[in-house]
Design a protein around this motif. Structure first.
Motif, PDB file in Angstrom:
ATOM      1  N   GLU A   1       0.840  -1.201   0.000  1.00  0.00           N
ATOM      2  CA  GLU A   1       0.000   0.000   0.000  1.00  0.00           C
ATOM      3  C   GLU A   1       0.872   1.247   0.000  1.00  0.00           C
ATOM      4  N   ARG A   2       0.544   2.212  -0.859  1.00  0.00           N
ATOM      5  CA  ARG A   2       1.169   3.533  -0.780  1.00  0.00           C
ATOM      6  C   ARG A   2       0.175   4.414  -0.041  1.00  0.00           C
ATOM      7  N   ARG A   3       0.596   4.917   1.118  1.00  0.00           N
ATOM      8  CA  ARG A   3      -0.299   5.697   1.958  1.00  0.00           C
ATOM      9  C   ARG A   3      -0.096   7.187   1.743  1.00  0.00           C
ATOM     10  N   THR A   4      -0.894   7.994   2.418  1.00  0.00           N
ATOM     11  CA  THR A   4      -0.888   9.443   2.214  1.00  0.00           C
ATOM     12  C   THR A   4       0.442  10.095   2.558  1.00  0.00           C
ATOM     13  N   ASP A   5       1.284   9.423   3.356  1.00  0.00           N
ATOM     14  CA  ASP A   5       2.607   9.980   3.670  1.00  0.00           C
ATOM     15  C   ASP A   5       3.610   9.734   2.539  1.00  0.00           C
ATOM     16  N   GLY A   6       3.168   9.051   1.461  1.00  0.00           N
ATOM     17  CA  GLY A   6       4.019   8.793   0.308  1.00  0.00           C
ATOM     18  C   GLY A   6       4.877   7.553   0.425  1.00  0.00           C
TER      19      GLY A   6
END
Length: 117
Positions: free
Chosen positions: A90-95
């Protein structure tokens, strides 16, 4: 790395650290660290730290699904633990990339989370 339309992520050369696990307490000062290599769908690497003195894994990445087989030696007594796991990449909102791994130990389902460093 050989590029393939079925590969959504390139893990080659990336490192991750464990941030949580339902199987054991994660030592925040010395968490297990993982080093990844990748060639096309083939993924392999090593890990150590926390409860593990030395570990190796090999598997396959298809889109966001990473399936691996692993073996490692426990720090406490050198016992070798072997198994299989499936992770969601998963690529999350923090990059950063996260690996959310599902695995079983002695018939009990567990989940661990690792973050890219």
């Amino acid at each position: 790395m050989t590029h393939d339309a079925a590969l959504a992520h390139d893990l080659d050369g990336l490192q991750f650290r464990m941030v949580s696990s339902t199987a054991s307490r994660v030592d925040p000062e010395a968490p297990t660290r993982f080093a990844y290599r990748q060639d096309g769908a083939l993924v392999w690497g090593s890990y150590l730290g926390d409860t593990v003195t030395q570990g190796r894994f090999v598997g396959e990445l298809q889109r966001e699904r990473l399936s691996i087989s692993f073996a490692h030696a426990l720090r406490t007594d050198g016992t070798v633990v072997r198994g299989e796991a499936i992770s969601r990449v998963e690529r999350r909102t923090d990059g950063l990339l996260y690996l959310v791994e599902s695995f079983a130990v002695d018939g009990v389902d567990h989940e661990s989370v690792c973050v890219q460093v």
